[in-house]
Design a protein around this motif. Structure first.
Motif, PDB file in Angstrom:
ATOM      1  N   VAL A  68       5.126   0.712  -2.507  1.00  0.00           N
ATOM      2  CA  VAL A  68       4.313   1.888  -2.186  1.00  0.00           C
ATOM      3  C   VAL A  68       4.275   2.211  -0.700  1.00  0.00           C
ATOM      4  O   VAL A  68       4.361   3.356  -0.302  1.00  0.00           O
ATOM      5  N   ALA A  73       8.422   9.262   2.725  1.00  0.00           N
ATOM      6  CA  ALA A  73       7.284  10.174   2.797  1.00  0.00           C
ATOM      7  C   ALA A  73       7.508  11.472   2.043  1.00  0.00           C
ATOM      8  O   ALA A  73       6.600  12.051   1.495  1.00  0.00           O
ATOM      9  N   LYS A  77       6.260  10.455  -5.542  1.00  0.00           N
ATOM     10  CA  LYS A  77       6.180   9.190  -6.270  1.00  0.00           C
ATOM     11  C   LYS A  77       6.191   9.387  -7.778  1.00  0.00           C
ATOM     12  O   LYS A  77       6.819   8.627  -8.509  1.00  0.00           O
ATOM     13  N   CYS A 108      -4.419  -2.280  -7.719  1.00  0.00           N
ATOM     14  CA  CYS A 108      -5.028  -1.066  -8.253  1.00  0.00           C
ATOM     15  C   CYS A 108      -4.087  -0.382  -9.242  1.00  0.00           C
ATOM     16  O   CYS A 108      -2.995   0.017  -8.873  1.00  0.00           O
TER      17      CYS A 108
ATOM     18  N   ILE B 502       8.142  14.862   7.661  1.00  0.00           N
ATOM     19  CA  ILE B 502       6.874  14.930   6.944  1.00  0.00           C
ATOM     20  C   ILE B 502       5.974  13.795   7.368  1.00  0.00           C
ATOM     21  O   ILE B 502       4.758  13.936   7.464  1.00  0.00           O
ATOM     22  N   GLY B 503       6.610  12.646   7.642  1.00  0.00           N
ATOM     23  CA  GLY B 503       5.843  11.510   8.136  1.00  0.00           C
ATOM     24  C   GLY B 503       5.096  11.883   9.402  1.00  0.00           C
ATOM     25  O   GLY B 503       4.048  11.342   9.698  1.00  0.00           O
ATOM     26  N   CYS B 538      -6.674   3.591  -2.391  1.00  0.00           N
ATOM     27  CA  CYS B 538      -6.006   2.638  -3.266  1.00  0.00           C
ATOM     28  C   CYS B 538      -4.587   2.401  -2.780  1.00  0.00           C
ATOM     29  O   CYS B 538      -3.925   1.472  -3.218  1.00  0.00           O
ATOM     30  N   GLY B 539      -4.136   3.272  -1.887  1.00  0.00           N
ATOM     31  CA  GLY B 539      -2.796   3.103  -1.343  1.00  0.00           C
ATOM     32  C   GLY B 539      -1.726   3.829  -2.125  1.00  0.00           C
ATOM     33  O   GLY B 539      -0.585   3.894  -1.705  1.00  0.00           O
ATOM     34  N   ALA B 540      -2.094   4.378  -3.277  1.00  0.00           N
ATOM     35  CA  ALA B 540      -1.061   4.992  -4.121  1.00  0.00           C
ATOM     36  C   ALA B 540      -0.825   6.465  -3.808  1.00  0.00           C
ATOM     37  O   ALA B 540       0.280   6.957  -3.895  1.00  0.00           O
ATOM     38  N   TYR B 541      -1.866   7.166  -3.447  1.00  0.00           N
ATOM     39  CA  TYR B 541      -1.741   8.611  -3.293  1.00  0.00           C
ATOM     40  C   TYR B 541      -1.712   9.080  -1.852  1.00  0.00           C
ATOM     41  O   TYR B 541      -2.676   8.934  -1.133  1.00  0.00           O
ATOM     42  N   THR B 542      -0.608   9.687  -1.445  1.00  0.00           N
ATOM     43  CA  THR B 542      -0.563  10.352  -0.143  1.00  0.00           C
ATOM     44  C   THR B 542      -0.889  11.821  -0.375  1.00  0.00           C
ATOM     45  O   THR B 542      -0.982  12.269  -1.514  1.00  0.00           O
ATOM     46  N   LEU B 544       0.999  14.317  -0.041  1.00  0.00           N
ATOM     47  CA  LEU B 544       2.084  14.937  -0.802  1.00  0.00           C
ATOM     48  C   LEU B 544       2.027  14.573  -2.281  1.00  0.00           C
ATOM     49  O   LEU B 544       2.332  15.387  -3.153  1.00  0.00           O
ATOM     50  N   ASP B 545       1.635  13.331  -2.577  1.00  0.00           N
ATOM     51  CA  ASP B 545       1.521  12.922  -3.971  1.00  0.00           C
ATOM     52  C   ASP B 545       0.438  13.728  -4.663  1.00  0.00           C
ATOM     53  O   ASP B 545       0.588  14.147  -5.802  1.00  0.00           O
ATOM     54  N   CYS B 607     -11.216  -0.269  -5.501  1.00  0.00           N
ATOM     55  CA  CYS B 607      -9.914  -0.924  -5.454  1.00  0.00           C
ATOM     56  C   CYS B 607      -9.160  -0.621  -4.178  1.00  0.00           C
ATOM     57  O   CYS B 607      -7.996  -0.367  -4.186  1.00  0.00           O
ATOM     58  N   ARG B 626      -6.787  -7.130   0.553  1.00  0.00           N
ATOM     59  CA  ARG B 626      -7.097  -7.662  -0.767  1.00  0.00           C
ATOM     60  C   ARG B 626      -6.413  -8.986  -1.076  1.00  0.00           C
ATOM     61  O   ARG B 626      -6.897  -9.785  -1.856  1.00  0.00           O
ATOM     62  N   LEU B 660      -1.481   2.012   4.708  1.00  0.00           N
ATOM     63  CA  LEU B 660      -0.762   2.937   5.592  1.00  0.00           C
ATOM     64  C   LEU B 660      -1.674   3.565   6.636  1.00  0.00           C
ATOM     65  O   LEU B 660      -1.221   3.992   7.688  1.00  0.00           O
ATOM     66  N   ASP B 687       3.043  -7.167   7.644  1.00  0.00           N
ATOM     67  CA  ASP B 687       3.305  -5.990   6.798  1.00  0.00           C
ATOM     68  C   ASP B 687       3.307  -4.691   7.583  1.00  0.00           C
ATOM     69  O   ASP B 687       4.097  -3.798   7.315  1.00  0.00           O
ATOM     70  N   ARG B 691       5.501  -0.305  11.810  1.00  0.00           N
ATOM     71  CA  ARG B 691       4.869   1.011  11.972  1.00  0.00           C
ATOM     72  C   ARG B 691       3.856   1.003  13.114  1.00  0.00           C
ATOM     73  O   ARG B 691       3.805   1.928  13.921  1.00  0.00           O
TER      74      ARG B 691
END
Lengths: 252, 738
Positions: A68, A73, A77, A108, B502-503, B538-542, B544-545, B607, B626, B660, B687, B691
C-alpha cells in the motif's frame, strides 16, 4: 441468476468431498458454468478438484496491504485489486475455481473486504451455479463478504460433536436473516443404525434432511491416491448425489 | 379515450383486487395477522402502498387496510349503453391494480413460492436500486422498457433486446402471452440475463410487472428525495417519473383468451393503466385500441399496430427519449449493458495480458501534425494469424491531439479505455496501464471481430465523449513481441512521470477533498477527510482512491467535500468541511484542524496505521505504529494508546494517521511539522526513511532524520530528553507546545 449452494460443517466431516461430488454431478448434467469457491482457509477443495498451486484471495489481500505505501500515486488501487481478483480465478472445463485462503491477519481490512464483496456481486451473475466450501465459523457469511446463499448444506458424520456444530451453524444463520434461504442436513459416513438419530435431530431442529452418503471405498481410494474426484466413476455415488440434488430442489 | 381499454382495465382491476383479497385471507389463515409482510433488502416497506397511501406495511394485517383502499379506488365497469368520462376512474383502477399486485407479490415471500427461481429475479433490493438506478437519473441509461408478453419467434426477441441494449435502455420483463414469456425466449437463445447485462426478468405472471413500478417509485423516493405520506408527495413521485424516468411498456403478442376487440387480457390493461399513472405509455405490436391524445403521458398513451422491427424506435419517440447512439463500425453489438460480462476460458478465442502475456495501454498527447485522424494500424499478427486458445502480447497506443487538450488530461481519458473496450459484446477487458487483460470470445471472433476493431471503438468513443477537447485520434495496436516490448518500457516511463507529478499534488491544488465513512459500521461517529497531502488513517485510501471510488459508486463510502472559505490556512480549517463533518459525524464533531495535533484534531476509527502522541517533556511528539509491540516514551503501548484515541473521539494531543502522512509536508504543520518529531520505532523509521529523508532535504533539514530517537535510544521521557540534548535536536529551541 446464479444459484448458490454452500457446504458447511465441523472440520473432518467431509464437506470438501461433498462439495466436489456436487460439482461433478452438476457438471455431468450439463448445468454450467459453475463457480467453485473454497472459503475454508484450510483450502482442501482445490486438491479434490485436481487444482494445484492456486494463488488465493488471502494472498492478494496481504500483498496489497504490504504494498500500500509503495503504490504508484497515479494508479487507482481499486482497479489494481479488481484486476488481481480476476486473475486469481483458476479456469477449468465446465467450472472456474477461487480459493479465499487465509482469513485476516493484523491490520485494517475494511477496504479490502469492501472490494471483495463488490467482486463477488459482480462475478456471480456470470455463472449459473456457485458452490461454496465453508469452514464451520462461516466467517465469510457473517462478515458479508459473500451474498445470499440459496441452499446451505450442513454436513455431519458419526461424531456427535458434528451435530453440535451443525446446531451452532443453524443458530448463526438464524441470527443473520436473509443469509441462507434453505438449510439441509447431510449425513456423511454415518453408520446405518445411527441414521434415524440424525433424522430425528433434523426434525427437532426444524432442518430438512437431504440424505446420506455412506462410507465408500471408491471415494476413499480416490482421495488416498490424490486423484481428482471429478474423474470418479462410481454409479451408486452418482445416484446418491443426484437424489440429494433433487431433494434440495436445486435441479432446475 | 378508448372505452374498450377503460372497460378492460376497470374489469381487470376488479379481478386483480378480488384475487389479492382471497390470497391475503388464505395467508392470514395459515400464518396469522402478525406474520411479517416484507420484501427482502428494502427500507421502503411495500413501495406501492408507501407511494400511493403513505402506508408503511409491516405485517399481513396491514394489507387488509391496503386492499380496502384499493377497493375504494375501483371504478364501476362502464355499461355497454352508457358513455361516461372515465379517465379518472381508469387511472384509479390502475392504482388499485398495482396495490393488489404488490400484495400478491409480497405474499409470495411470505407463503411461497419464492419469486426468485430459475431465470426469474423477483423484487429488486435497494442496493441494486442505488447502484443501477442512479444511471437512470444521471443519463447513463436513458430509460427502461417493461416488456410484457412474447414475440413470434425467439430470434425476433433477441434482435429486439439487442436494439434496446445498444441504446443502453434497461430491460424489465414480466408476464407472458399464451404461456410463453419474452425472458424464456431469451434464455432459450442463451442470453445472459441479470443486472450486469441490464436484462431483468421479474416473473412470468403479469403481477410481477409491479416490480418495475415499485422500482420507479423508489427512484423518486431515493434520488428525488421525495418522502411519501400525503397526496402531494404521491403526485410529486408520479411527476418525477413522468419527467425524469423515461420508461415505456412494450405489450407484445395477442392473448388467445381475450376478445377480438381487446386482444390483451383485462389484467394486462389494468396493469398498463397503473403504469400510465407514472407517465409510462404503452406501445403494442398488435392492433389494440389506441389512445393518441396527450395528457397524463407526455405524448401518446397507447400506440398500437407497430411492427416488431420498428417497435423500439417508435417507443423511444412516443416516450420522448433522447438517445445518443454511437454507431461503432464493429461486427458485434455495443452498449453499456455488456460492460460487466466475463469471457470464460472455454468461450475464449484469444487473449492478451493477465498472467499469460505482456499487455499495456497508454494514451498520449501529440502535436497536431503528428496525429492522422482516424488512422488505425495493427503492427504484428492480426486475429487470423492467431491460434485459438492462445495468448499474445498487445500494446494499445492511443495518440490524441487537440487545441484544448492538456497533458494533465491524458490519464483522465486513458482511464476510460477500460469502459470503452468492455462495452463490446463478447470482449472482456480488465485493469489499466501495463496490467491489462483482454479476451476476445469465440462468438465475437466468429462474427469477424479483429484486433483493429479496438481502434474503431476507441476512436469513436473518445471523439464522441471528448469532442470539446480532442480534435484528432489515432490508434496503433502492437502485437509484434519485440516492438511491443520497447514501447511498453516507454509507457512505464510515462506512468512513473505521472505518478511523481501527482505525488507532488498539494492540498492547495484542489477545491474539494473526499470523505471516507467506510469504517462507520465500527465507529459510527467517525469520518475521515482525505486530502491530497493527508490520506485516510487506515492507510488504504489516498485522495485519488477516494475520487475513483466515488466515480465507481456515487453512493458509496466516499463523497466529495467542498473546502469552501478558508478559516485557518496554517491549522487547516475550512468552512464547508466543518459543516460537512458536523452532519456526517452525527453532531459528534463540529470542526477540526487537518494539520494540528493539539487543537481540534481529526478523529479516528480504530484501525489507524500509526498514532502520533505529544511528549510534553520533550516539547514534541512521538509516533508509534501498529506493528510495534514495545513500550513508548509516553508510558503506553500502541494498544493502550489505541483505546484512548479510537471510536470517533477527538482527543487533543493524539491523532491516528496513515504511514504515508509522516512524509507529508502538512504533517502537524500547525505546530511546526517535522521539527517536532522526536521518537519513532526503529522499524518504522526504516519503512519511511527514503521518503522522509527526501522531504527533509527539500526543507533544509537534512540531518534531522538521524536526530529522531528510536527504542534503542530511549524508552522513558527523561532518557528521551537526554538523547535529544545530545544530538542538539531543533525541537528544544522551539516555542513551548503547550
Amino acid at each position: 441468476m446464479a444459484k448458490t449452494i454452500a457446504v458447511a460443517g465441523k472440520g473432518g466431516t467431509g464437506k470438501s468431498t461433498v462439495a466436489a461430488l456436487v460439482i461433478q454431478r452438476l457438471r455431468a448434467k450439463g448445468f454450467g458454468p459453475i463457480l467453485a469457491i473454497d472459503a475454508d482457509p484450510d483450502a482442501n477443495l482445490g486438491n479434490l478438484l485436481g487444482m494445484r498451486n492456486i494463488k488465493t484471495i488471502g494472498d492478494l489481500r496481504e500483498d496489497v496491504l504490504k504494498e500500500v505505501k509503495n503504490f504508484p500515486a497515479g494508479m487507482n488501487k481499486a482497479s489494481y485489486v479488481e484486476a488481481g481478483l480476476h486473475q486469481i480465478i483458476a479456469e477449468a472445463d465446465g467450472f472456474d475455481f477461487i480459493a479465499m485462503g487465509r482469513s485476516e491477519g493484523a491490520g485494517c481490512y475494511c477496504y479490502m473486504n469492501s472490494l471483495i464483496r463488490k467482486f463477488h456481486e459482480d462475478l456471480t451473475p456470470s455463472y449459473a451455479w456457485v458452490v461454496f466450501d465453508n469452514e464451520a465459523g462461516l466467517e465469510h457469511i457473517s462478515r458479508r463478504t459473500t451474498s445470499k446463499i440459496d441452499v446451505l448444506l450442513i454436513v455431519v458424520n458419526d461424531n456427535p460433536i458434528s451435530l453440535e456444530t451443525a446446531g451452532k451453524i443453524v443458530q448463526l444463520t438464524d441470527s443473520l436473516p436473509g443469509s441462507a434461504e434453505k438449510r439441509y442436513i447431510l449425513a456423511n459416513m454415518v453408520r446405518e443404525d445411527r441414521l434415524p438419530y440424525v433424522e430425528k435431530w433434523a426434525q427437532e431442529n426444524k432442518i430438512d434432511y437431504a440424505g446420506h452418503l455412506p462410507r465408500t471405498s471408491a471415494i476413499e481410494d480416490a482421495i488416498m491416491n490424490g486423484a481428482s474426484l471429478l474423474s470418479l466413476k462410481h454409479p451408486p455415488t452418482r445416484d446418491r448425489i443426484s437424489a440429494i440434488l433433487e431433494k434440495i430442489g436445486s435441479v432446475a | 379515450m378508448s372505452k374498450i381499454i377503460a372497460t378492460a382495465a376497470i374489469r381487470g382491476a376488479h379481478a386483480m383486487v378480488a384475487r389479492a383479497e382471497q390470497a391475503l385471507a388464505e395467508a392470514i389463515k395459515s400464518k396469522g395477522k402478525d406474520a411479517a409482510a416484507e420484501y427482502p433488502n428494502t427500507a421502503y416497506y411495500l413501495p406501492i402502498m408507501y407511494l400511493f397511501l403513505g402506508q408503511k406495511v409491516k405485517k399481513l394485517g396491514d394489507l387488509t387496510e391496503s386492499l380496502q383502499e384499493a377497493r375504494k379506488l375501483l371504478g364501476q365497469i362502464p355499461s355497454k349503453s352508457l358513455w361516461l368520462p372515465y379517465l379518472g376512474e381508469t387511472l384509479n383502477s390502475g392504482v388499485a391494480t398495482l396495490l393488489a399486485e404488490e400484495t400478491l407479490e409480497v405474499l409470495k415471500y411470505v407463503t411461497g413460492p419464492n419469486p426468485a427461481e430459475g431465470i426469474w429475479l423477483g423484487f429488486t433490493g435497494d442496493e441494486i436500486l442505488r447502484l443501477q438506478g442512479i444511471k437512470l437519473v444521471d443519463g447513463r441509461m436513458p430509460g427502461f422498457a417493461a416488456i410484457v408478453g412474447c414475440t413470434e419467434t425467439d430470434e425476433q426477441a433477441v434482435q429486439l433486446v439487442r436494439e434496446l441494449q445498444e441504446r443502453s435502455i434497461l430491460v424489465f420483463m414480466a408476464g407472458h402471452t399464451n404461456g410463453k414469456a419474452f425472458a424464456e425466449q431469451l434464455a432459450a437463445q442463451g442470453i445472459e440475463m441479470n443486472w450486469n447485462t441490464f436484462l431483468v426478468p421479474y416473473g412470468k405472471e403479469i403481477t410481477s410487472a409491479v416490480h418495475a413500478l415499485n422500482f420507479a417509485a423508489r427512484s423518486a423516493m431515493t434520488f428525488g428525495g421525495i418522502e411519501p405520506g400525503n397526496l402531494k408527495a404521491a403526485r410529486d413521485i408520479l411527476m418525477y417519473n413522468k419527467q425524469r424516468v423515461y420508461a415505456f411498456v412494450l405489450a407484445l403478442g395477442a392473448d388467445s383468451s381475450a376478445g377480438k376487440d381487446q386482444l390483451l387480457t383485462d389484467e394486462k390493461y389494468a396493469t398498463a393503466a397503473g403504469a400510465i399513472n407514472f407517465g409510462f405509455p404503452v406501445i403494442a405490436d398488435t392492433d389494440i385500441p389506441q389512445i393518441l391524445p396527450t395528457g397524463i403521458c407526455t405524448y401518446e398513451h397507447v400506440v398500437s399496430g407497430v411492427r416488431t422491427e420498428e417497435i423500439v424506435s417508435r417507443a423511444v419517440e412516443v416516450r420522448g427519449l433522447t438517445i445518443k447512439v454511437t454507431k461503432i463500425p464493429i461486427p458485434v453489438q455495443y452498449g453499456a449493458g455488456f460492460e460487466g460480462e466475463r469471457v470464460r476460458k472455454e468461450d475464449m478465442h484469444v487473449q492478451f495480458g493477465g498472467q499469460y502475456s505482456d499487455a499495456f495501454e497508454i494514451l498520449r498527447m501529440r502535436p497536431i501534425k503528428d496525429v492522422e485522424d482516424g488512422k488505425i494500424e495493427v503492427i504484428g499478427p492480426e486475429i487470423k494469424d492467431m491460434q485459438q486458445g492462445e495468448a499474445y502480447p498487445l500494446g494499445i497506443v492511443v495518440d490524441v491531439a487537440g487545441r484544448a487538450f492538456h497533458e494533465d488530461f491524458e490519464s483522465v481519458v486513458e482511464r476510460r479505455v477500460h469502459e470503452y473496450i468492455s462495452c463490446a459484446n463478447g470482449i472482456f477487458h480488465m485493469g489499466q496501464r501495463s496490467i491489462i487483460w483482454v479476451r476476445i470470445s469465440k462468438q465475437a471472433a466468429a462474427k469477424g471481430f479483429h484486433v483493429s476493431h479496438f481502434g474503431d471503438i476507441l476512436i469513436s468513443r473518445i471523439k464522441n465523449d471528448f469532442s470539446k477537447l480532442v480534435d484528432r485520434v489515432q490508434v496503433k495496436l502492437y502485437t509484434d513481441p519485440l516492438k511491443m516490448k520497447a514501447l511498453m518500457e516507454m509507457a512505464r516511463g510515462v506512468y512513473n512521470q505521472r505518478d511523481d507529478k501527482i505525488g507532488g499534488m498539494t492540498d492547495e491544488d484542489v477545491s474539494e477533498y473526499y470523505s471516507c465513512t467506510l469504517c462507520q459500521s465500527y465507529a459510527p461517529n467517525h469520518v475521515c477527510i482525505v486530502t491530497p497531502q493527508r490520506l485516510g488513517l487506515c492507510g488504504a485510501y489516498t485522495w485519488l482512491d477516494c475520487k475513483a471510488s466515488h466515480k465507481i459508486d456515487e453512493h458509496g463510502p466516499n463523497e466529495p467535500v467542498k473546502k469552501g472559505v478558508v478559516i485557518d490556512a496554517v491549522r487547516g480549517q475550512w468552512e464547508d468541511v466543518n459543516s460537512y463533518i458536523d452532519v456526517k459525524s452525527h453532531g459528534n464533531l463540529k470542526k477540526f484542524n487537518a494539520y494540528s495535533i493539539l487543537e481540534d484534531p481529526m478523529t479516528s476509527c480504530g484501525c489507524f496505521e500509526c498514532i502520533v502522541a505529544i511528549v510534553p517533556e520533550a516539547n514534541g511528539v512521538m509516533i508509534v505504529d501498529r506493528d510495534f509491540l514495545g513500550m513508548t516514551p509516553v508510558g503506553m503501548k500502541f494498544s493502550t494508546l489505541a483505546g484512548q484515541v479510537g471510536g470517533g473521539a477527538q482527543v487533543p494531543g493524539f491523532i491516528g494517521i496513515g504511514k504515508l502522512y509522516i512524509s507529508s509536508p502538512k504533517f502537524i504543520a500547525a505546530e511546526g511539522g517535522w521539527k517536532r518529531l522526536t521518537w519513532m520505532p526503529k522499524q518504522l523509521k526504516v519503512d519511511v526513511e527514503d521518503r522522509l529523508r527526501a522531504q527533509l532535504k527539500k526543507v533544509g533539514l537534512p540531518d534531522l532524520f538521524d536526530k529522531i530517537a528510536t527504542e534503542d535510544d530511549a524508552e522513558s521521557p527523561e532518557k528521551l530528553v537526554e538523547f535529544l540534548q545530545s544530538v542538539d535536536h531543533p525541537v528544544l529551541s522551539m516555542d513551548p507546545m503547550l
